[in-house]
Design a protein around this motif. Structure first.
Motif, mmCIF file in Angstrom:
data_model
loop_
_atom_site.group_PDB
_atom_site.id
_atom_site.type_symbol
_atom_site.label_atom_id
_atom_site.label_comp_id
_atom_site.label_asym_id
_atom_site.label_seq_id
_atom_site.Cartn_x
_atom_site.Cartn_y
_atom_site.Cartn_z
ATOM 1 N N ASP A 99 40.701 32.770 38.941
ATOM 2 C CA ASP A 99 40.269 34.281 38.122
ATOM 3 C C ASP A 99 39.097 34.048 39.369
ATOM 4 O O ASP A 99 38.858 35.404 39.025
ATOM 5 C CB ASP A 99 38.996 33.115 37.014
ATOM 6 C CG ASP A 99 39.679 32.877 35.535
ATOM 7 O OD1 ASP A 99 40.378 33.242 35.527
ATOM 8 O OD2 ASP A 99 39.299 32.079 34.788
ATOM 9 N N ASP A 100 39.239 33.555 40.323
ATOM 10 C CA ASP A 100 38.482 33.673 41.270
ATOM 11 C C ASP A 100 39.379 35.433 42.229
ATOM 12 O O ASP A 100 37.842 35.647 42.332
ATOM 13 C CB ASP A 100 38.192 33.010 41.992
ATOM 14 C CG ASP A 100 37.639 31.773 41.763
ATOM 15 O OD1 ASP A 100 35.781 31.582 41.119
ATOM 16 O OD2 ASP A 100 37.096 30.148 41.560
ATOM 17 N N ASP A 103 38.830 38.402 40.305
ATOM 18 C CA ASP A 103 37.640 38.937 40.374
ATOM 19 C C ASP A 103 37.398 39.371 42.104
ATOM 20 O O ASP A 103 37.293 40.557 42.262
ATOM 21 C CB ASP A 103 36.785 37.748 40.392
ATOM 22 C CG ASP A 103 36.145 37.160 38.822
ATOM 23 O OD1 ASP A 103 36.827 38.524 38.198
ATOM 24 O OD2 ASP A 103 35.985 36.316 38.259
ATOM 25 N N GLU A 104 37.889 38.584 42.744
ATOM 26 C CA GLU A 104 38.248 38.892 43.967
ATOM 27 C C GLU A 104 39.061 40.470 44.380
ATOM 28 O O GLU A 104 38.370 41.072 45.540
ATOM 29 C CB GLU A 104 38.664 38.195 45.603
ATOM 30 C CG GLU A 104 37.791 37.122 45.209
ATOM 31 C CD GLU A 104 37.962 35.724 46.027
ATOM 32 O OE1 GLU A 104 39.024 35.198 46.118
ATOM 33 O OE2 GLU A 104 37.606 34.575 45.937
ATOM 34 N N SER A 108 39.544 42.220 37.581
ATOM 35 C CA SER A 108 39.383 41.669 36.054
ATOM 36 C C SER A 108 39.061 42.441 34.992
ATOM 37 O O SER A 108 38.255 43.703 36.079
ATOM 38 C CB SER A 108 37.631 40.635 36.483
ATOM 39 O OG SER A 108 37.914 39.729 36.830
#
Length: 193
Positions: A99-100, A103-104, A108
Motif C-alpha cells: 500500500d505504501d 501511494d509513493e 493509488s
C-alpha cells in the motif's frame, strides 16, 4: 511437489493458471475474470527469490509496466512468489508495504493490489473455515488490477456486493473434500501442461 521443493517458474504459472480456470472462473468466484483470461490479458510473472525486498522491486516494476501498457494488451497481472512470504502473517504484514508503494508511486486510485495466499485467513475466521478459500491460491500471489477495469466490471454487474456471499455459499456447497479435490486437480493440470 513437497513443501520444501520450490516449483519452477513454468510450473508455478501452470498451477496458478489452472487455479484461475478451475476455481476463480470455474466456481465463478470472480465473475470478471473469465473475459480477461480468455482474451489473454492476464500477465503471469514469477518471483523466484525469497527476499521481500526483491519481491517489492519486482512489484514496482510490474506496477510501472501495467500502468504504461494498454489494457487490451495486459489488463491485470498476477505476481506469483512461491519462495517469498510463505508464512501468511509475514505476507499479510507485507501488504502494508504494498500500500505504501502504491501511494509513493502515485498509483493509488489507478491501480490496486489484491492478495491471495495458500494459507489466507480472514480476520475472525478459523484457519479451516471454507470462506478463506475465496483468497487461497496455490502460491502467495499479488494481483495487480486497474481501478478503471474494476469500475467497469462492477458497473456491469448487478449487486456486486453479493459476490462475496455467493462465493461463501459456493464453497460451502463444494465442501472441504470438494475444495481439496479441486486443488489436487490444479496440481495435476500443472504437471501435464
Amino acid at each position: 511437489m513437497s513443501s520444501t521443493t520450490l516449483p519452477s517458474a513454468a510450473h508455478a504459472i501452470a498451477e496458478t493458471r489452472a487455479w484461475v480456470d478451475r476455481a476463480v472462473i470455474g466456481l465463478n468466484l470472480c465473475p470478471f475474470a473469465k473475459a480477461v483470461q480468455v482474451k489473454g490479458q492476464v500477465r503471469y510473472v514469477v518471483c523466484t527469490n525469497s527476499e521481500p525486498e526483491v519481491l517489492l522491486s519486482m512489484l514496482i516494476d510490474e506496477l510501472h509496466a501495467l500502468a504504461h501498457c494498454e489494457p487490451s494488451e495486459t489488463d491485470t497481472t498476477l505476481l506469483i512468489h512461491p519462495a517469498a512470504l510463505i508464512d501468511f502473517l509475514d505476507f499479510n504484514d507485507f501488504l502494508g508495504v504494498v500500500d505504501d508503494a502504491l501511494d509513493e508511486l502515485g498509483y493509488s486510485g489507478t491501480l490496486q493490489v489484491a492478495s491471495f495466499h495458500p494459507q489466507f485467513q480472514f480476520a475472525d475466521t478459523a484457519a479451516n473455515d471454507l470462506s478463506n478459500a475465496t483468497n487461497r491460491s496455490p502460491y502467495p500471489t499479488l494481483h495487480i488490477l486497474r481501478e478503471a477495469s474494476i469500475d467497469r466490471a462492477v458497473a456491469a454487474f448487478p449487486e456486486p456486493e453479493a459476490i462475496f456471499e455467493a462465493n461463501i455459499q459456493t464453497l460451502e456447497d463444494l465442501g472441504a473434500d470438494g475444495w481439496a479435490a479441486l486443488q489436487a486437480q490444479c496440481r495435476k493440470d500443472a504437471q501435464t501442461s
